[in-house]
Design an enzyme around this catalytic site. Structure first.
Site, PDB file in Angstrom:
ATOM      1  N   SER A 192       0.854  -1.177   0.000  1.00 60.13           N
ATOM      2  CA  SER A 192       0.000   0.000   0.000  1.00 60.13           C
ATOM      3  C   SER A 192       0.896   1.236   0.000  1.00 60.13           C
ATOM      4  O   SER A 192       1.728   1.405   0.890  1.00 60.13           O
ATOM      5  CB  SER A 192      -0.884  -0.039   1.253  1.00 60.13           C
ATOM      6  OG  SER A 192      -1.655   1.119   1.362  1.00 60.13           O
TER       7      SER A 192
ATOM      8  N   LYS B  67      -1.069  -0.831  -4.415  1.00 58.11           N
ATOM      9  CA  LYS B  67      -2.298  -0.108  -4.045  1.00 58.11           C
ATOM     10  C   LYS B  67      -1.923   1.336  -3.789  1.00 58.11           C
ATOM     11  O   LYS B  67      -1.029   1.623  -2.991  1.00 58.11           O
ATOM     12  CB  LYS B  67      -2.889  -0.758  -2.788  1.00 58.11           C
ATOM     13  CG  LYS B  67      -3.860   0.090  -1.998  1.00 58.11           C
ATOM     14  CD  LYS B  67      -4.599  -0.761  -0.977  1.00 58.11           C
ATOM     15  CE  LYS B  67      -4.790  -0.064   0.343  1.00 58.11           C
ATOM     16  NZ  LYS B  67      -5.448  -0.931   1.339  1.00 58.11           N
ATOM     17  N   LEU B  68      -2.601   2.236  -4.501  1.00 59.24           N
ATOM     18  CA  LEU B  68      -2.339   3.668  -4.317  1.00 59.24           C
ATOM     19  C   LEU B  68      -3.421   4.254  -3.426  1.00 59.24           C
ATOM     20  O   LEU B  68      -4.617   4.077  -3.683  1.00 59.24           O
ATOM     21  CB  LEU B  68      -2.355   4.399  -5.660  1.00 59.24           C
ATOM     22  CG  LEU B  68      -1.349   3.939  -6.722  1.00 59.24           C
ATOM     23  CD1 LEU B  68      -1.484   4.821  -7.975  1.00 59.24           C
ATOM     24  CD2 LEU B  68       0.079   3.993  -6.191  1.00 59.24           C
ATOM     25  N   LYS B  69      -2.997   4.959  -2.402  1.00 58.31           N
ATOM     26  CA  LYS B  69      -3.943   5.689  -1.577  1.00 58.31           C
ATOM     27  C   LYS B  69      -4.374   6.917  -2.374  1.00 58.31           C
ATOM     28  O   LYS B  69      -3.524   7.600  -2.972  1.00 58.31           O
ATOM     29  CB  LYS B  69      -3.265   6.114  -0.280  1.00 58.31           C
ATOM     30  CG  LYS B  69      -3.018   4.947   0.664  1.00 58.31           C
ATOM     31  CD  LYS B  69      -4.334   4.417   1.189  1.00 58.31           C
ATOM     32  CE  LYS B  69      -4.132   3.495   2.373  1.00 58.31           C
ATOM     33  NZ  LYS B  69      -5.411   3.046   2.934  1.00 58.31           N
TER      34      LYS B  69
ATOM     35  N   ASP C 279      -7.273   2.971  -2.956  1.00 62.82           N
ATOM     36  CA  ASP C 279      -7.999   2.957  -1.680  1.00 62.82           C
ATOM     37  C   ASP C 279      -8.248   4.402  -1.255  1.00 62.82           C
ATOM     38  O   ASP C 279      -7.304   5.170  -1.055  1.00 62.82           O
ATOM     39  CB  ASP C 279      -7.160   2.232  -0.617  1.00 62.82           C
ATOM     40  CG  ASP C 279      -7.891   2.105   0.720  1.00 62.82           C
ATOM     41  OD1 ASP C 279      -9.070   2.501   0.805  1.00 62.82           O
ATOM     42  OD2 ASP C 279      -7.267   1.589   1.673  1.00 62.82           O
TER      43      ASP C 279
ATOM     44  N   ASN D  84     -10.232   5.312   1.513  1.00 55.31           N
ATOM     45  CA  ASN D  84     -10.586   5.460   2.928  1.00 55.31           C
ATOM     46  C   ASN D  84     -11.760   6.421   3.107  1.00 55.31           C
ATOM     47  O   ASN D  84     -11.712   7.370   3.903  1.00 55.31           O
ATOM     48  CB  ASN D  84      -9.375   5.912   3.764  1.00 55.31           C
ATOM     49  CG  ASN D  84      -8.346   4.805   3.928  1.00 55.31           C
ATOM     50  OD1 ASN D  84      -7.285   4.860   3.308  1.00 55.31           O
ATOM     51  ND2 ASN D  84      -8.663   3.797   4.705  1.00 55.31           N
TER      52      ASN D  84
ATOM     53  N   GLU E 129     -11.189   0.620  -3.463  1.00 55.44           N
ATOM     54  CA  GLU E 129     -11.474   0.246  -2.071  1.00 55.44           C
ATOM     55  C   GLU E 129     -12.107   1.411  -1.316  1.00 55.44           C
ATOM     56  O   GLU E 129     -11.591   2.528  -1.339  1.00 55.44           O
ATOM     57  CB  GLU E 129     -10.143  -0.173  -1.428  1.00 55.44           C
ATOM     58  CG  GLU E 129     -10.250  -0.654   0.005  1.00 55.44           C
ATOM     59  CD  GLU E 129      -8.884  -1.080   0.562  1.00 55.44           C
ATOM     60  OE1 GLU E 129      -7.925  -1.249  -0.221  1.00 55.44           O
ATOM     61  OE2 GLU E 129      -8.781  -1.211   1.789  1.00 55.44           O
TER      62      GLU E 129
ATOM     63  N   ASP F  67     -13.828  -2.055   2.785  1.00 56.65           N
ATOM     64  CA  ASP F  67     -12.920  -2.255   3.920  1.00 56.65           C
ATOM     65  C   ASP F  67     -13.676  -1.792   5.175  1.00 56.65           C
ATOM     66  O   ASP F  67     -14.358  -2.602   5.829  1.00 56.65           O
ATOM     67  CB  ASP F  67     -11.628  -1.444   3.660  1.00 56.65           C
ATOM     68  CG  ASP F  67     -10.664  -1.401   4.830  1.00 56.65           C
ATOM     69  OD1 ASP F  67     -10.970  -1.966   5.893  1.00 56.65           O
ATOM     70  OD2 ASP F  67      -9.582  -0.785   4.710  1.00 56.65           O
TER      71      ASP F  67
ATOM     72  N   LYS G 167     -10.019  -7.658   7.355  1.00 58.18           N
ATOM     73  CA  LYS G 167      -9.079  -7.313   8.424  1.00 58.18           C
ATOM     74  C   LYS G 167      -9.657  -7.890   9.708  1.00 58.18           C
ATOM     75  O   LYS G 167     -10.725  -7.437  10.151  1.00 58.18           O
ATOM     76  CB  LYS G 167      -8.963  -5.792   8.579  1.00 58.18           C
ATOM     77  CG  LYS G 167      -8.227  -5.082   7.457  1.00 58.18           C
ATOM     78  CD  LYS G 167      -8.203  -3.581   7.694  1.00 58.18           C
ATOM     79  CE  LYS G 167      -7.503  -2.859   6.570  1.00 58.18           C
ATOM     80  NZ  LYS G 167      -7.728  -1.396   6.625  1.00 58.18           N
TER      81      LYS G 167
ATOM     82  N   GLY H  73      -4.303  -4.682   5.826  1.00 56.37           N
ATOM     83  CA  GLY H  73      -3.235  -4.472   6.804  1.00 56.37           C
ATOM     84  C   GLY H  73      -3.501  -3.227   7.614  1.00 56.37           C
ATOM     85  O   GLY H  73      -4.188  -2.304   7.165  1.00 56.37           O
TER      86      GLY H  73
HETATM   87  O1  SMG Z   1      -0.485  -2.620   6.747  1.00 60.02           O
HETATM   88  O2  SMG Z   1       0.442  -2.193   4.840  1.00 60.02           O
HETATM   89  C1  SMG Z   1      -0.362  -1.944   5.716  1.00 60.02           C
HETATM   90  C2  SMG Z   1      -1.268  -0.754   5.537  1.00 60.02           C
HETATM   91  C3  SMG Z   1      -2.283  -1.023   4.496  1.00 60.02           C
HETATM   92  O3  SMG Z   1      -3.362   0.809   3.459  1.00 60.02           O
HETATM   93  C4  SMG Z   1      -3.316   0.063   4.418  1.00 60.02           C
HETATM   94  N1  SMG Z   1      -4.183   0.159   5.452  1.00 60.02           N
HETATM   95  O4  SMG Z   1      -7.422   1.409   4.715  1.00 60.02           O
HETATM   96  O5  SMG Z   1      -6.471  -0.378   4.106  1.00 60.02           O
HETATM   97  C5  SMG Z   1      -6.445   0.684   4.719  1.00 60.02           C
HETATM   98  C6  SMG Z   1      -5.235   1.131   5.507  1.00 60.02           C
HETATM   99  C7  SMG Z   1      -5.584   1.382   6.950  1.00 60.02           C
HETATM  100  C8  SMG Z   1      -4.465   1.819   7.804  1.00 60.02           C
HETATM  101  S1  SMG Z   1      -3.758   3.273   7.281  1.00 60.02           S
HETATM  102  C9  SMG Z   1      -2.834   3.927   8.534  1.00 60.02           C
HETATM  103 MG    MG Z   2      -8.485   0.312   3.187  1.00 58.60          MG
END
Ligand code: SMG
Ligand code: MG
Length: 385
Positions: free
Chosen positions: A150, A176-178, A204, A206, A229, A254, A278, A306
């Site tokens: 990520s 995965k790109l935020k 993703d 969020n 996501e 998620d 998760k 994660g």
């Molecule tokens: O554990 O590599 C990891 C982080 C993966 O992007 C990740 N997690 O929304 O999926 C998600 C985020 C939540 C935590 S971001 C601090």
């Molecule tokens: Mg996520």
């Protein structure tokens, strides 16, 4: 020893008698800041749950973050709930089997990350004493799992290309790109143009968008993404179902998926066609395995998310990700993507995969000296009487 499978008890029929629970807080620096649509993480404030029972010890990791930004739970709150509401209920039982932990804690509403951490420690203790690995117990069918990574929101596109390039060189199988409003089409387009067309790519958000952004999100369709996501807020299942009719890219949930019941509803109403599992978010590994099973029955692929876990949580996540319906690479990256020094032996990427621990319980040992050096607080809660 014969292997037992869910939902049978991993240990003796009488379960585990826990005498004391150590709640450790550690602060572990990240190798680089990790920026998402909700904030920046520079270090991980982790609550570790260490149960000491009649038949041995076990470890759990709470995935709640320092601040309630990803979810309403956060580390201080989770610790308080564990101490004041969960442990008294568990200590009220003489012996308790891990398959009964969720039922005993059910009167406490929500607080799934807190519950998951306690259940994980119980599970580890019982499996260690039974000599069985978590992977075998959950029904794993692989000995290693494919890993993605990520990639946080960056200050500039060149910085992003640099980060993605490094991860691809290291062998990660999926990127995965935020994303967030203002950091979406452009970074995705550039990554697509810059790297071989075959790389697996997903985004993703969020929960950073609203249904009013549907047409904008549909512009991502041209980039052939595996999935989008959690584009919309956690509670908005119906809005996700409406969005799924506008965008061609599969919607993955998620934050919204907090239980097997919600997973069923989301799938049946067409809010998602992929699920990020998760265990912390859904109340534990047993609930997570149930979600895996119900998705398998409905042919909905899942992958393991994660929460920047240490080696403790990572070990258990990798075991879960070895179940058959984990069909997409997870956010189960190697230890060095997160920390200079992990609190277990490091998880190392080999050919884009992590090995599934095969030892009893979660299958890794906690490095006590390292944990001691990172500890910010420690409390021991004992059974009374
Ligand atoms: O554990 O590599 C990891 C982080 C993966 O992007 C990740 N997690 O929304 O999926 C998600 C985020 C939540 C935590 S971001 C601090
Ligand atoms: Mg996520």
């Amino acid at each position: 020893m014969t292997e037992l499978r869910r939902p049978t008890s991993p240990a003796t029929a009488s379960g585990l008698r826990v005498e004391a629970v150590e709640l450790r807080r550690i602060a572990i620096p990240l190798v680089a800041p990790f920026r998402t649509s909700f904030g920046v993480e520079r270090q991980r404030d982790v609550l570790l749950v260490h149960v000491l029972g009649n038949a041995g010890e076990g470890w759990g990791e709470c995935v709640a973050m320092e601040e309630p930004l990803y979810s309403s739970e956060y580390a201080d709150g989770a610790q308080r709930v564990i101490e004041e509401h969960l442990l008294p209920r568990l200590f009220a039982q003489d012996h308790l089997d891990v398959t009964d932990v969720a039922r005993v804690l059910a009167p406490i509403r929500g607080h799934r990350m807190a519950k998951a951490a306690v259940e994980m420690a119980w599970l580890d203790a019982q499996l260690r004493s039974a000599g069985q690995s978590l992977a075998a117990y959950l029904g794993a069918t692989r000995t290693s799992v494919e890993c993605g990574v990520s990639v946080g929101i960056m200050d500039s596109i060149p910085q992003l290309l640099d980060a993605v390039g490094t991860y691809l060189e290291q062998g990660y199988r999926r990127i995965k790109l935020k994303v967030e409003p203002g950091w979406d089409l452009e970074p995705v387009r550039t990554v697509r143009e810059h790297f071989p067309s075959g790389i697996l790519l997903q985004v993703d958000a969020n929960a950073a968008y609203t249904l009013a952004d549907a047409d904008h999100l549909a512009a991502l369709d041209q980039f052939d993404l595996l999935l989008i996501e959690q584009p919309l807020p956690q509670e908005e299942l119906l809005a996700h179902a409406k969005l799924a009719k506008v965008v061609r890219t599969p919607i993955c949930l998620d934050e919204s998926i907090v239980s097997a019941a919600v997973a069923t509803e989301a799938i049946e109403m067409g809010a998602c066609s992929v699920i990020n599992i998760k265990p912390g978010r859904v109340g534990g590994y047993l609930e997570a395995a149930q979600i895996h099973d119900l998705c398998l029955a409905r042919q909905v692929p899942v992958w393991c998310g994660g929460m920047l876990e240490t080696g403790v949580g990572r070990a258990a996540n990798v075991a879960l990700a070895a179940l058959p319906n984990f069909l997409l690479p997870g956010d189960t990256s190697a230890s060095d993507r997160y920390f200079r020094q992990d609190i277990t032996a490091p998880f190392i990427l080999e050919d884009g995969r992590l090995a599934v621990p095969s030892g009893p319980g979660i299958g890794v040992e906690v490095l006590r000296d390292v944990v001691d050096g990172l500890t910010t607080s420690r409390r021991v809660v004992r059974r009374v009487g």
